[in-house]
Scaffold this motif. Structure first.
Motif, PDB file in Angstrom:
ATOM      1  N   MET A   1       0.906  -1.321   0.114  1.00  9.47           N
ATOM      2  CA  MET A   1      -0.017   0.094   0.077  1.00  9.47           C
ATOM      3  C   MET A   1       0.959   1.409   0.054  1.00  9.47           C
ATOM      4  O   MET A   1       1.907   1.323   0.900  1.00  9.47           O
ATOM      5  N   THR A   2       0.442   2.288  -0.804  1.00  3.58           N
ATOM      6  CA  THR A   2       1.268   3.392  -1.000  1.00  3.58           C
ATOM      7  C   THR A   2       0.865   4.300   0.135  1.00  3.58           C
ATOM      8  O   THR A   2      -0.318   4.456   0.853  1.00  3.58           O
ATOM      9  N   ALA A   3       2.025   5.213   0.688  1.00  7.13           N
ATOM     10  CA  ALA A   3       1.598   6.078   1.547  1.00  7.13           C
ATOM     11  C   ALA A   3       0.665   7.209   1.167  1.00  7.13           C
ATOM     12  O   ALA A   3       0.587   7.672  -0.052  1.00  7.13           O
ATOM     13  N   GLN A   4      -0.221   7.682   1.927  1.00 11.14           N
ATOM     14  CA  GLN A   4      -1.072   8.805   1.824  1.00 11.14           C
ATOM     15  C   GLN A   4      -0.444  10.056   1.439  1.00 11.14           C
ATOM     16  O   GLN A   4       0.601  10.559   2.213  1.00 11.14           O
ATOM     17  N   LYS A   5      -0.873  10.544   0.645  1.00  9.47           N
ATOM     18  CA  LYS A   5      -0.286  12.022   0.163  1.00  9.47           C
ATOM     19  C   LYS A   5      -0.983  12.823   0.794  1.00  9.47           C
ATOM     20  O   LYS A   5      -2.203  13.015   1.180  1.00  9.47           O
ATOM     21  N   SER A   6      -0.270  14.217   0.722  1.00  6.75           N
ATOM     22  CA  SER A   6      -1.060  15.287   1.473  1.00  6.75           C
ATOM     23  C   SER A   6      -1.184  16.103   0.389  1.00  6.75           C
ATOM     24  O   SER A   6      -0.922  16.337  -0.742  1.00  6.75           O
ATOM     25  N   VAL A   7      -2.161  17.343   0.722  1.00  8.84           N
ATOM     26  CA  VAL A   7      -2.672  18.142   0.053  1.00  8.84           C
ATOM     27  C   VAL A   7      -1.495  18.949  -0.676  1.00  8.84           C
ATOM     28  O   VAL A   7      -1.651  19.440  -1.531  1.00  8.84           O
ATOM     29  N   SER A   8      -0.415  19.342  -0.036  1.00  7.68           N
ATOM     30  CA  SER A   8       0.700  20.029  -0.466  1.00  7.68           C
ATOM     31  C   SER A   8       1.280  19.674  -1.508  1.00  7.68           C
ATOM     32  O   SER A   8       2.022  20.027  -2.153  1.00  7.68           O
ATOM     33  N   GLU A   9       1.334  18.177  -1.711  1.00  7.81           N
ATOM     34  CA  GLU A   9       1.853  17.399  -2.676  1.00  7.81           C
ATOM     35  C   GLU A   9       1.008  17.603  -4.157  1.00  7.81           C
ATOM     36  O   GLU A   9       1.817  17.065  -5.114  1.00  7.81           O
ATOM     37  N   ILE A  10      -0.285  17.623  -3.964  1.00  9.28           N
ATOM     38  CA  ILE A  10      -0.962  17.734  -5.336  1.00  9.28           C
ATOM     39  C   ILE A  10      -1.565  19.271  -5.508  1.00  9.28           C
ATOM     40  O   ILE A  10      -1.975  19.450  -6.679  1.00  9.28           O
ATOM     41  N   MET A  11      -1.479  20.435  -4.801  1.00 12.01           N
ATOM     42  CA  MET A  11      -1.805  21.561  -4.920  1.00 12.01           C
ATOM     43  C   MET A  11      -1.244  22.298  -6.000  1.00 12.01           C
ATOM     44  O   MET A  11       0.051  22.035  -6.349  1.00 12.01           O
ATOM     45  N   ASN A  12      -1.855  23.263  -6.388  1.00 10.35           N
ATOM     46  CA  ASN A  12      -1.286  24.101  -7.528  1.00 10.35           C
ATOM     47  C   ASN A  12      -0.770  25.560  -6.660  1.00 10.35           C
ATOM     48  O   ASN A  12      -1.637  26.065  -5.992  1.00 10.35           O
ATOM     49  N   THR A  13       0.314  25.831  -6.734  1.00  6.16           N
ATOM     50  CA  THR A  13       0.921  27.037  -6.059  1.00  6.16           C
ATOM     51  C   THR A  13       0.966  28.325  -6.863  1.00  6.16           C
ATOM     52  O   THR A  13       1.261  29.338  -6.597  1.00  6.16           O
ATOM     53  N   VAL A  14       0.336  28.443  -8.213  1.00  9.25           N
ATOM     54  CA  VAL A  14       0.183  29.398  -9.026  1.00  9.25           C
ATOM     55  C   VAL A  14      -1.179  30.089  -8.387  1.00  9.25           C
ATOM     56  O   VAL A  14      -2.212  29.577  -8.732  1.00  9.25           O
ATOM     57  N   ILE A  15      -1.368  31.042  -8.025  1.00  5.52           N
ATOM     58  CA  ILE A  15      -2.368  31.692  -7.488  1.00  5.52           C
ATOM     59  C   ILE A  15      -2.516  33.296  -8.058  1.00  5.52           C
ATOM     60  O   ILE A  15      -1.766  33.902  -8.245  1.00  5.52           O
ATOM     61  N   VAL A  16      -3.582  33.091  -8.883  1.00  4.33           N
ATOM     62  CA  VAL A  16      -4.009  34.149  -9.644  1.00  4.33           C
ATOM     63  C   VAL A  16      -5.383  35.008  -8.946  1.00  4.33           C
ATOM     64  O   VAL A  16      -6.126  34.282  -8.761  1.00  4.33           O
ATOM     65  N   VAL A 119      -3.891  26.191  -4.246  1.00  2.00           N
ATOM     66  CA  VAL A 119      -5.478  25.876  -4.425  1.00  2.00           C
ATOM     67  C   VAL A 119      -5.332  24.447  -4.713  1.00  2.00           C
ATOM     68  O   VAL A 119      -4.394  23.968  -5.702  1.00  2.00           O
ATOM     69  N   VAL A 120      -6.275  23.726  -4.412  1.00  2.00           N
ATOM     70  CA  VAL A 120      -6.640  22.226  -5.012  1.00  2.00           C
ATOM     71  C   VAL A 120      -7.900  22.413  -5.550  1.00  2.00           C
ATOM     72  O   VAL A 120      -8.788  22.665  -4.841  1.00  2.00           O
ATOM     73  N   THR A 121      -7.922  21.733  -6.784  1.00  2.00           N
ATOM     74  CA  THR A 121      -9.166  21.712  -7.488  1.00  2.00           C
ATOM     75  C   THR A 121      -9.436  20.192  -7.921  1.00  2.00           C
ATOM     76  O   THR A 121      -8.612  19.329  -7.574  1.00  2.00           O
ATOM     77  N   THR A 122     -10.536  20.085  -8.440  1.00  2.00           N
ATOM     78  CA  THR A 122     -11.046  18.598  -8.855  1.00  2.00           C
ATOM     79  C   THR A 122      -9.981  18.029 -10.200  1.00  2.00           C
ATOM     80  O   THR A 122      -9.900  16.933 -10.045  1.00  2.00           O
ATOM     81  N   THR A 123      -9.526  19.184 -10.799  1.00  2.46           N
ATOM     82  CA  THR A 123      -8.472  18.753 -11.882  1.00  2.46           C
ATOM     83  C   THR A 123      -7.248  18.069 -11.122  1.00  2.46           C
ATOM     84  O   THR A 123      -6.697  17.238 -11.533  1.00  2.46           O
ATOM     85  N   ASP A 124      -7.091  18.714 -10.122  1.00  2.00           N
ATOM     86  CA  ASP A 124      -5.722  18.215  -9.106  1.00  2.00           C
ATOM     87  C   ASP A 124      -5.978  16.863  -8.983  1.00  2.00           C
ATOM     88  O   ASP A 124      -4.991  15.905  -8.736  1.00  2.00           O
ATOM     89  N   PHE A 125      -7.249  16.436  -8.424  1.00  2.00           N
ATOM     90  CA  PHE A 125      -7.560  15.027  -8.156  1.00  2.00           C
ATOM     91  C   PHE A 125      -7.449  14.214  -9.102  1.00  2.00           C
ATOM     92  O   PHE A 125      -7.128  13.077  -9.069  1.00  2.00           O
ATOM     93  N   ALA A 126      -7.804  14.658 -10.353  1.00  2.00           N
ATOM     94  CA  ALA A 126      -8.000  13.843 -11.615  1.00  2.00           C
ATOM     95  C   ALA A 126      -6.479  13.473 -11.774  1.00  2.00           C
ATOM     96  O   ALA A 126      -6.072  12.372 -12.063  1.00  2.00           O
ATOM     97  N   ASN A 127      -5.471  14.502 -11.673  1.00  2.00           N
ATOM     98  CA  ASN A 127      -4.140  14.046 -12.151  1.00  2.00           C
ATOM     99  C   ASN A 127      -3.424  13.091 -10.941  1.00  2.00           C
ATOM    100  O   ASN A 127      -2.775  12.426 -11.387  1.00  2.00           O
ATOM    101  N   TYR A 128      -3.841  13.309  -9.754  1.00  2.00           N
ATOM    102  CA  TYR A 128      -3.454  12.595  -8.626  1.00  2.00           C
ATOM    103  C   TYR A 128      -3.893  11.136  -8.830  1.00  2.00           C
ATOM    104  O   TYR A 128      -3.096  10.156  -8.942  1.00  2.00           O
ATOM    105  N   LEU A 129      -5.122  10.704  -9.272  1.00  2.00           N
ATOM    106  CA  LEU A 129      -5.573   9.695  -9.326  1.00  2.00           C
ATOM    107  C   LEU A 129      -4.888   8.967 -10.553  1.00  2.00           C
ATOM    108  O   LEU A 129      -4.930   7.695 -10.446  1.00  2.00           O
ATOM    109  N   GLU A 130      -4.851   9.638 -11.648  1.00  6.09           N
ATOM    110  CA  GLU A 130      -4.126   8.965 -12.932  1.00  6.09           C
ATOM    111  C   GLU A 130      -2.508   8.588 -12.415  1.00  6.09           C
ATOM    112  O   GLU A 130      -2.292   7.472 -13.071  1.00  6.09           O
ATOM    113  N   GLY A 131      -2.048   9.080 -11.570  1.00  6.90           N
ATOM    114  CA  GLY A 131      -0.742   8.318 -11.117  1.00  6.90           C
ATOM    115  C   GLY A 131      -0.899   7.500 -10.003  1.00  6.90           C
ATOM    116  O   GLY A 131       0.386   7.116  -9.624  1.00  6.90           O
ATOM    117  N   VAL A 132      -1.931   7.203  -9.465  1.00  6.71           N
ATOM    118  CA  VAL A 132      -2.147   6.152  -8.359  1.00  6.71           C
ATOM    119  C   VAL A 132      -2.099   4.680  -8.905  1.00  6.71           C
ATOM    120  O   VAL A 132      -2.563   4.371 -10.021  1.00  6.71           O
TER     121      VAL A 132
END
Length: 132
Positions: A1-16, A119-132
């Motif tokens: 089982m893989t380690a649980q990722k934190s929000v900081s690992e998938i968030m987008n740091t570009v803030i407009v 910022v964390v968006t649903t797109t960030d979740f989709a990208n995260y899930l692609e890598g799981v």
């Protein structure tokens, strides 16, 4: 089982950001220029008060044939913002989005809105899930 990722690992740091008193036309132009689908709406001192998305622009301006130069961002933004700590798990973030029916979470430490980390968006979740 893989380690649980934190929000900081998938968030987008570009803030407009955009001032809430700007027009929805300004928001659309800023989104296009920054190649983003959402903006953090801030008050006069730069504190986040909401989020505006392409979906808000389409549903509340374009679909109503409203004048985008007269519709202010603060009048169509999603508010209040929902926040999450950067150390929270990705699963906690997903639960928070579902509980609040939102597609964006501001990542802040100690609930301090004056220092948005990302910022964390649903797109960030989709990208995260692609890598799981």
């Amino acid at each position: 089982m893989t380690a649980q990722k934190s929000v900081s690992e998938i968030m987008n740091t570009v803030i407009v950001k955009i001032d809430g008193n700007k027009s929805s036309e300004d928001a659309a132009m800023k989104m296009r220029a920054a190649n983003t689908s959402s903006l953090i709406v801030v008050d006069s001192v730069g504190i986040p008060i909401g989020i505006i998305t392409e979906r808000d622009l389409v549903g509340r301006v374009i679909a109503n044939d409203a004048d985008s130069r007269r519709i202010m961002v603060k009048d169509i933004m999603a508010s209040p913002v929902v926040t999450i700590d950067p150390r929270s798990s990705v699963e906690s973030a997903a639960d928070l989005m579902l509980q609040n029916s939102v597609h964006h979470l501001l990542v802040v430490e100690n609930e301090d809105l004056s220092a948005v980390l990302g910022v964390v968006t649903t797109t960030d979740f989709a990208n995260y899930l692609e890598g799981v």
